[in-house]
Write a protein that holds these residues in place. Structure first.
Motif, PDB file in Angstrom:
ATOM      1  N   PHE A 101       0.835  -1.199   0.000  1.00  0.00           N
ATOM      2  CA  PHE A 101       0.000   0.000   0.000  1.00  0.00           C
ATOM      3  C   PHE A 101       0.874   1.256   0.000  1.00  0.00           C
ATOM      4  CE2 PHE A 101      -2.485   3.316   2.181  1.00  0.00           C
ATOM      5  CZ  PHE A 101      -3.548   3.390   1.291  1.00  0.00           C
ATOM      6  N   LEU A 102       1.935   1.256   0.835  1.00  0.00           N
ATOM      7  CA  LEU A 102       2.849   2.404   0.861  1.00  0.00           C
ATOM      8  C   LEU A 102       3.480   2.619  -0.522  1.00  0.00           C
ATOM      9  CD1 LEU A 102       4.674   2.078   4.291  1.00  0.00           C
ATOM     10  CD2 LEU A 102       3.147   3.911   3.528  1.00  0.00           C
ATOM     11  N   THR A 103       3.805   1.527  -1.187  1.00  0.00           N
ATOM     12  CA  THR A 103       4.398   1.634  -2.522  1.00  0.00           C
ATOM     13  C   THR A 103       3.424   2.307  -3.486  1.00  0.00           C
ATOM     14  OG1 THR A 103       5.475  -0.476  -2.035  1.00  0.00           O
ATOM     15  CG2 THR A 103       5.644   0.335  -4.287  1.00  0.00           C
ATOM     16  N   ILE A 104       2.155   1.909  -3.378  1.00  0.00           N
ATOM     17  CA  ILE A 104       1.150   2.534  -4.241  1.00  0.00           C
ATOM     18  C   ILE A 104       1.038   4.016  -3.936  1.00  0.00           C
ATOM     19  CG2 ILE A 104      -1.326   2.679  -4.712  1.00  0.00           C
ATOM     20  CD1 ILE A 104      -1.512  -0.275  -4.608  1.00  0.00           C
ATOM     21  N   VAL A 105       1.032   4.359  -2.632  1.00  0.00           N
ATOM     22  CA  VAL A 105       0.909   5.769  -2.246  1.00  0.00           C
ATOM     23  C   VAL A 105       2.062   6.566  -2.858  1.00  0.00           C
ATOM     24  CG1 VAL A 105       1.034   7.370  -0.308  1.00  0.00           C
ATOM     25  CG2 VAL A 105      -0.400   5.323  -0.159  1.00  0.00           C
ATOM     26  N   LEU A 106       3.288   6.063  -2.710  1.00  0.00           N
ATOM     27  CA  LEU A 106       4.443   6.781  -3.246  1.00  0.00           C
ATOM     28  C   LEU A 106       4.365   6.874  -4.770  1.00  0.00           C
ATOM     29  CD1 LEU A 106       7.119   5.252  -0.873  1.00  0.00           C
ATOM     30  CD2 LEU A 106       6.464   7.661  -0.983  1.00  0.00           C
ATOM     31  N   GLY A 107       3.944   5.768  -5.414  1.00  0.00           N
ATOM     32  CA  GLY A 107       3.799   5.787  -6.877  1.00  0.00           C
ATOM     33  C   GLY A 107       2.785   6.840  -7.299  1.00  0.00           C
ATOM     34  N   MET A 152       9.245  10.279 -23.392  1.00  0.00           N
ATOM     35  CA  MET A 152       9.965   9.416 -22.456  1.00  0.00           C
ATOM     36  C   MET A 152       9.305   9.391 -21.081  1.00  0.00           C
ATOM     37  SD  MET A 152      13.801  10.496 -23.634  1.00  0.00           S
ATOM     38  CE  MET A 152      14.869   9.102 -23.346  1.00  0.00           C
ATOM     39  N   THR A 153       8.974  10.573 -20.547  1.00  0.00           N
ATOM     40  CA  THR A 153       8.336  10.565 -19.234  1.00  0.00           C
ATOM     41  C   THR A 153       6.917  10.023 -19.336  1.00  0.00           C
ATOM     42  OG1 THR A 153       7.620  12.851 -19.526  1.00  0.00           O
ATOM     43  CG2 THR A 153       9.695  12.508 -18.377  1.00  0.00           C
ATOM     44  N   GLY A 154       6.267  10.244 -20.482  1.00  0.00           N
ATOM     45  CA  GLY A 154       4.913   9.717 -20.670  1.00  0.00           C
ATOM     46  C   GLY A 154       4.927   8.199 -20.694  1.00  0.00           C
ATOM     47  N   MET A 155       5.883   7.629 -21.437  1.00  0.00           N
ATOM     48  CA  MET A 155       5.992   6.172 -21.489  1.00  0.00           C
ATOM     49  C   MET A 155       6.325   5.617 -20.107  1.00  0.00           C
ATOM     50  SD  MET A 155       5.338   4.068 -23.747  1.00  0.00           S
ATOM     51  CE  MET A 155       5.428   4.899 -25.316  1.00  0.00           C
ATOM     52  N   HIS A 156       7.185   6.371 -19.382  1.00  0.00           N
ATOM     53  CA  HIS A 156       7.531   5.957 -18.020  1.00  0.00           C
ATOM     54  C   HIS A 156       6.293   6.010 -17.115  1.00  0.00           C
ATOM     55  CE1 HIS A 156       9.041   6.811 -13.877  1.00  0.00           C
ATOM     56  NE2 HIS A 156       9.774   5.761 -14.168  1.00  0.00           N
ATOM     57  N   ALA A 157       5.526   7.100 -17.235  1.00  0.00           N
ATOM     58  CA  ALA A 157       4.330   7.235 -16.405  1.00  0.00           C
ATOM     59  C   ALA A 157       3.330   6.114 -16.710  1.00  0.00           C
ATOM     60  CB  ALA A 157       3.685   8.599 -16.627  1.00  0.00           C
ATOM     61  N   LEU A 158       3.216   5.754 -17.997  1.00  0.00           N
ATOM     62  CA  LEU A 158       2.314   4.657 -18.365  1.00  0.00           C
ATOM     63  C   LEU A 158       2.740   3.368 -17.652  1.00  0.00           C
ATOM     64  CD1 LEU A 158       0.008   3.650 -20.224  1.00  0.00           C
ATOM     65  CD2 LEU A 158       1.748   3.105 -21.913  1.00  0.00           C
ATOM     66  N   HIS A 159       4.053   3.144 -17.592  1.00  0.00           N
ATOM     67  CA  HIS A 159       4.540   1.957 -16.883  1.00  0.00           C
ATOM     68  C   HIS A 159       4.227   2.035 -15.386  1.00  0.00           C
ATOM     69  CE1 HIS A 159       6.650   0.950 -20.579  1.00  0.00           C
ATOM     70  NE2 HIS A 159       6.886  -0.234 -20.069  1.00  0.00           N
ATOM     71  N   MET A 160       4.276   3.265 -14.839  1.00  0.00           N
ATOM     72  CA  MET A 160       3.917   3.427 -13.425  1.00  0.00           C
ATOM     73  C   MET A 160       2.447   3.083 -13.193  1.00  0.00           C
ATOM     74  SD  MET A 160       6.528   4.860 -11.625  1.00  0.00           S
ATOM     75  CE  MET A 160       5.609   5.642 -10.307  1.00  0.00           C
ATOM     76  N   VAL A 161       1.598   3.559 -14.083  1.00  0.00           N
ATOM     77  CA  VAL A 161       0.159   3.296 -13.937  1.00  0.00           C
ATOM     78  C   VAL A 161      -0.096   1.795 -13.966  1.00  0.00           C
ATOM     79  CG1 VAL A 161      -2.093   3.597 -15.012  1.00  0.00           C
ATOM     80  CG2 VAL A 161      -0.513   5.528 -14.872  1.00  0.00           C
ATOM     81  N   ILE A 162       0.538   1.113 -14.943  1.00  0.00           N
ATOM     82  CA  ILE A 162       0.384  -0.347 -15.020  1.00  0.00           C
ATOM     83  C   ILE A 162       0.904  -0.986 -13.734  1.00  0.00           C
ATOM     84  CG2 ILE A 162       1.207  -2.419 -16.217  1.00  0.00           C
ATOM     85  CD1 ILE A 162       1.194  -0.667 -18.800  1.00  0.00           C
ATOM     86  N   GLY A 163       2.033  -0.461 -13.235  1.00  0.00           N
ATOM     87  CA  GLY A 163       2.603  -0.989 -11.997  1.00  0.00           C
ATOM     88  C   GLY A 163       1.642  -0.852 -10.832  1.00  0.00           C
ATOM     89  N   ILE A 164       0.995   0.306 -10.730  1.00  0.00           N
ATOM     90  CA  ILE A 164       0.037   0.510  -9.632  1.00  0.00           C
ATOM     91  C   ILE A 164      -1.124  -0.466  -9.753  1.00  0.00           C
ATOM     92  CG2 ILE A 164      -1.666   2.146  -8.709  1.00  0.00           C
ATOM     93  CD1 ILE A 164       0.433   4.339  -9.148  1.00  0.00           C
ATOM     94  N   GLY A 191       7.655  -7.004  -8.064  1.00  0.00           N
ATOM     95  CA  GLY A 191       8.695  -6.190  -7.442  1.00  0.00           C
ATOM     96  C   GLY A 191       9.815  -5.882  -8.430  1.00  0.00           C
ATOM     97  N   LEU A 192      10.262  -6.905  -9.167  1.00  0.00           N
ATOM     98  CA  LEU A 192      11.311  -6.689 -10.171  1.00  0.00           C
ATOM     99  C   LEU A 192      10.870  -5.628 -11.180  1.00  0.00           C
ATOM    100  CD1 LEU A 192      12.547 -10.305 -11.042  1.00  0.00           C
ATOM    101  CD2 LEU A 192      13.886  -8.460 -10.017  1.00  0.00           C
ATOM    102  N   TYR A 193       9.627  -5.755 -11.624  1.00  0.00           N
ATOM    103  CA  TYR A 193       9.094  -4.798 -12.592  1.00  0.00           C
ATOM    104  C   TYR A 193       9.127  -3.388 -12.014  1.00  0.00           C
ATOM    105  CZ  TYR A 193       5.555  -2.299 -15.337  1.00  0.00           C
ATOM    106  OH  TYR A 193       4.890  -1.369 -16.098  1.00  0.00           O
ATOM    107  N   TRP A 194       8.704  -3.260 -10.748  1.00  0.00           N
ATOM    108  CA  TRP A 194       8.629  -1.940 -10.123  1.00  0.00           C
ATOM    109  C   TRP A 194      10.031  -1.316 -10.028  1.00  0.00           C
ATOM    110  CZ3 TRP A 194       4.507   1.012  -9.217  1.00  0.00           C
ATOM    111  CH2 TRP A 194       4.698   2.181  -8.461  1.00  0.00           C
ATOM    112  N   HIS A 195      11.013  -2.132  -9.643  1.00  0.00           N
ATOM    113  CA  HIS A 195      12.380  -1.620  -9.564  1.00  0.00           C
ATOM    114  C   HIS A 195      12.877  -1.185 -10.937  1.00  0.00           C
ATOM    115  CE1 HIS A 195      12.524  -2.704  -5.451  1.00  0.00           C
ATOM    116  NE2 HIS A 195      12.566  -4.000  -5.654  1.00  0.00           N
TER     117      HIS A 195
END
Lengths: 214, 550
Positions: A101-107, A152-164, A191-195
């Motif tokens: 949950f903390l990871t999601i909050v930070l994401g 680049m940041t958009g593609m990164h953000a998309l990966h964050m959304v999927i991660g969440i 976890g590997l994906y998130w890192h």
């Protein structure tokens, strides 16, 4: 064939084989991700070497403070993710859920700050496309810099959304008690994906924000 | 998945000669049992059906192209329509037939069987791959329905990104999604080959088909993501004019070519390496001989996969890249000839003093040997800088890559289809018709594409629908050949469908071939492939001892 854990899929001999397969599969997937982002990084490097001054001008308009805060936020989220994996190995249900949950909050905090930055850039007329209205020196090449910034940041953000999304799934399953000391493969793989997504940002931040600032 | 539960203790041991009565085909008959299956064999069949569909569509466009080129004047269609014809032919054939063809059908069906596993490592991911492939394919079909695409299958910028008024985004998105299907299939194969091998199945006991697919998978996971992001950039350029490929803003259209060919040259090896794997299986079986130079064939697959990533610039000799860059790419491209030739020599050496029989799969394999050699050698011509400047973008290039893609990859696909048809369906196809159609395809293929070498060398450029009159006779040959080739592909379609109902039932090992899929599994195999996990005691091609004992 003695081990008939409920999580063991029919086509594997034992949980160890299943874990090793998942692990190799995840690493192979992360290699494809590196090449996916690699295309963007290669393009970025080509244009940065072609137009160094324009890239410095573009970079100078980015908010280093917000970018820096976001870097710290993301590194903290990697810590909480690592702790979630640690407690998953021990099979401590509550602690897994808390740290996920903390990871999601930070994401989410990262994405929120990113949204603030995006809004500023849109208002400043720096978003590529027809709305682009920057009129200073190297205007065309600054536009290319911002194209890379947003792609680049958009593609990164998309990966964050999927991660969440994936973390949310993990929380639901963890609350059902799916992850025990014997079996916590999904927590570890996600976890590997998130890192990985975190590390991409570690490269993006200096490349985009810190050009020509000494 | 089917609802029937596999209980080894309860079932009767059926006659090993006729195969198990309960198999993956009769494990369930509902649409759901097929569309939600996670059985690698059923997914392979899904791919086989959908690939055949796309092959027919791609072939239809080829037919229209050849029909237009029958006469020097543009009397069947306008130039814009013609541009769409060759573009859709290329997109459908490359992304929706050739790249998935052998891996998705035969790799999927055979890798678990060949290494003694119950399934691929990630069965649900495998099903997802098929749905992604279908999703991408539907987008491509939509792009056709809405009026087609005219950029050429290469989507070169800035035409594709700024100027074309056709359905570029739809078609490119189709290729993008199908690309993820390809990535996931490759990933699945790599993990399966690493982690799912039966006891005793060491790396150097693997059938060379598996090595070929391993090398292919490496290219799939390393190359495809790059073309994926490139397609994203083209789409962003069209939607938001981000300028990365737009020379007006200081963007570089050549960068697109670099990124595109970084994938799309290795993609040629995605098409050919699996067919090369098929070659090793078929040639040993019908020579009744151990493969000559197993290690060299295995490692030459990996060498092709690695070298394939270092040669993309040979597509860009005339695009404005530096002459020194071109020289380096030229030398590196010559190097690819070495592992390719190693394979051809080793297959030829396997035939030497073998007891060769000319069944249909073998006819296709021998056809591959000749056609691939011609395609490969003309590839060496094209790698040569000065020659390439002369024949660049002519029909010489078109002929060259069709010798590799059709003469190589599709001949391998047809060989595989005939060789493993009895295994996949439990039925035998009519051998006489099969040999006849192999011959028709061979003749039709040469008649179609050999004249294109000549007409290209004489200077006929590709991608034009009108041409000077002196080229007509060769184009007539080519169109006549294409008709024969088309018939050659339709005959198998008919007799394979016929054999499903009327073909004689196959024994478990109709070719008396080596390999777990023949010796330890039924025809068709049961849902989990083997009754007990097989234990492997010998190398892949121990044909000879059996012959001497008999």
């Amino acid at each position: 064939m003695a081990n008939h854990h409920h999580a063991l899929q029919h086509h594997f001999e034992d949980l160890e084989q299943q874990f090793e397969s998942a692990s190799l599969g995840m690493w192979a997937f992360l290699i494809t991700e590196i090449l996916f982002f690699g295309g963007l990084f290669a393009g970025y490097l080509v244009y940065r070497s072609l137009y160094p001054e324009a890239f410095a001008v573009g970079s100078y308009k980015l908010d280093v403070l917000l970018g820096g805060v976001n870097t710290v936020v993301l590194i903290c989220s990697s810590l909480t993710m690592a702790l979630a994996v640690y407690w998953a190995h021990k099979g401590e249900r509550t602690k897994i859920v808390v740290f996920l949950f903390l990871t999601i909050v930070l994401g989410a905090a990262f994405l929120g700050i990113k949204a603030v930055e995006y809004t500023h850039k849109f208002h400043a007329g720096l978003a590529p496309g027809n709305a682009f209205s920057y009129d200073g020196p190297f205007a065309d090449q600054v536009r290319i810099f911002y194209s890379f910034y947003f792609s680049m940041t958009g593609m990164h953000a998309l990966h964050m959304v999927i991660g969440i999304g994936l973390l949310t799934y993990l929380i639901i399953r963890a609350r059902q008690g799916a992850y025990t000391a014997e079996y916590s493969t999904p927590v570890e793989m996600i976890g590997l994906y998130w890192h990985f997504v975190d590390i991409v940002w570690i490269y993006l931040f200096p490349l985009l924000y810190l050009i020509g600032r000494s | 998945m089917s609802t029937s539960v596999f209980k080894p203790g309860e079932r009767q041991l059926s006659d090993p000669g006729s195969g198990p009565t309960e198999n993956y085909l009769n494990a369930g008959f509902s649409a759901k049992s097929w569309l939600l299956t996670v059985d690698h064999k059923r997914i392979a069949i899904l791919y086989l059906i959908s690939l055949t569909f796309f092959f027919l569509i791609g072939g239809l466009f080829a037919l229209l192209i050849r029909l237009e080129l029958l006469t020097p004047a543009g009397d069947l269609m306008q130039s814009e329509t013609y541009n769409k014809m060759f573009t859709m032919h290329g997109i459908i054939m490359v992304f929706f037939f050739l790249i998935p063809a052998v891996p998705a059908v035969f790799g999927n069906f055979l890798i678990p069987l060949m290494i003694g596993a119950k399934d691929l490592a990630f069965p649900r991911l495998n099903l997802l791959s098929w749905y992604l492939y279908i999703g991408g394919g539907l987008l491509a079909i939509l792009a056709i329905a809405f009026g087609g695409v005219d950029t050429g299958w290469t989507f070169y910028t800035p035409y594709s990104s700024t100027y074309s008024n056709s359905n570029v985004i739809l078609a490119a998105l189709g290729a993008f999604i199908a690309g993820f299907s390809s990535i996931l299939t490759g990933l699945n194969f790599i993990v399966t080959i690493h982690k799912m091998r039966a006891p005793g199945m060491t790396w150097f006991r693997l059938p060379l088909m598996v090595w070929g697919h391993y090398a292919t998978s490496i290219i799939q996971i390393l190359g495809t993501p790059v073309v994926a992001i490139t397609i994203v950039l083209v789409a962003l350029e069209r939607l938001f004019s981000i300028g990365i490929f737009n020379p007006k803003l200081g963007g570089d259209p050549i960068l697109f070519q670099h990124l595109f060919w970084f994938y799309s040259h290795p993609a040629v090896y995605i098409m050919i390496l699996p067919s090369m794997g098929v070659m090793s299986e078929v040639i040993t079986c019908f020579s009744r001989k151990k493969i000559f130079g197993y290690d060299f064939i295995a490692f030459s697959s990996l060498a092709i996969a690695v070298l394939g990533f270092l040669v993309w610039g040979h597509h860009m000799y005339t695009s404005g890249q530096s002459i020194y860059t071109s020289m380096v790419f030229s030398i590196l491209t010559f190097l690819v000839a070495i592992p390719s030739a190693i394979k051809v020599f080793n297959w030829t050496a396997t035939l030497y003093k073998g007891s060769v029989s000319y069944s249909a799969p073998m006819l296709y394999a021998i056809g591959f040997l000749g056609l691939f050699t011609i395609g490969g050698l003309t590839g060496v011509f094209l790698a040569t800088l000065a020659v390439d400047v002369h024949v660049h973008d002519t029909y010489f290039v078109v002929a060259h890559f069709h010798y590799i893609m059709v003469g190589g990859a599709i001949m391998g696909y047809m060989a595989a289809l005939h060789f493993w048809w009895p295994k996949m369906t439990g039925r035998l196809y009519p051998e006489g018709w099969a040999r006849f159609s192999a011959l028709v395809i061979f003749v039709g293929f040469h008649l179609t594409f050999f004249p294109q070498f000549i007409v290209g060398y004489m200077g006929m450029p590709r991608r034009y629908h009108v041409y000077p009159e002196e080229f007509q006779i060769l184009n007539v040959f080519s169109t006549a050949g294409a008709t024969i080739l088309g018939i050659g592909y339709l005959i198998p379609l008919v007799y394979f469908l016929w054999s499903l109902k009327y073909g004689p039932r196959s024994s478990a090992n109709p070719w008396n071939a080596k390999g777990l899929e023949w010796e330890q599994a039924g025809s068709p195999p049961e849902t989990f492939n083997f009754r007990d996990t097989p234990v492997v005691m010998e190398g892949a091609y121990e044909y000879e001892p059996k012959i001497w004992l008999k």
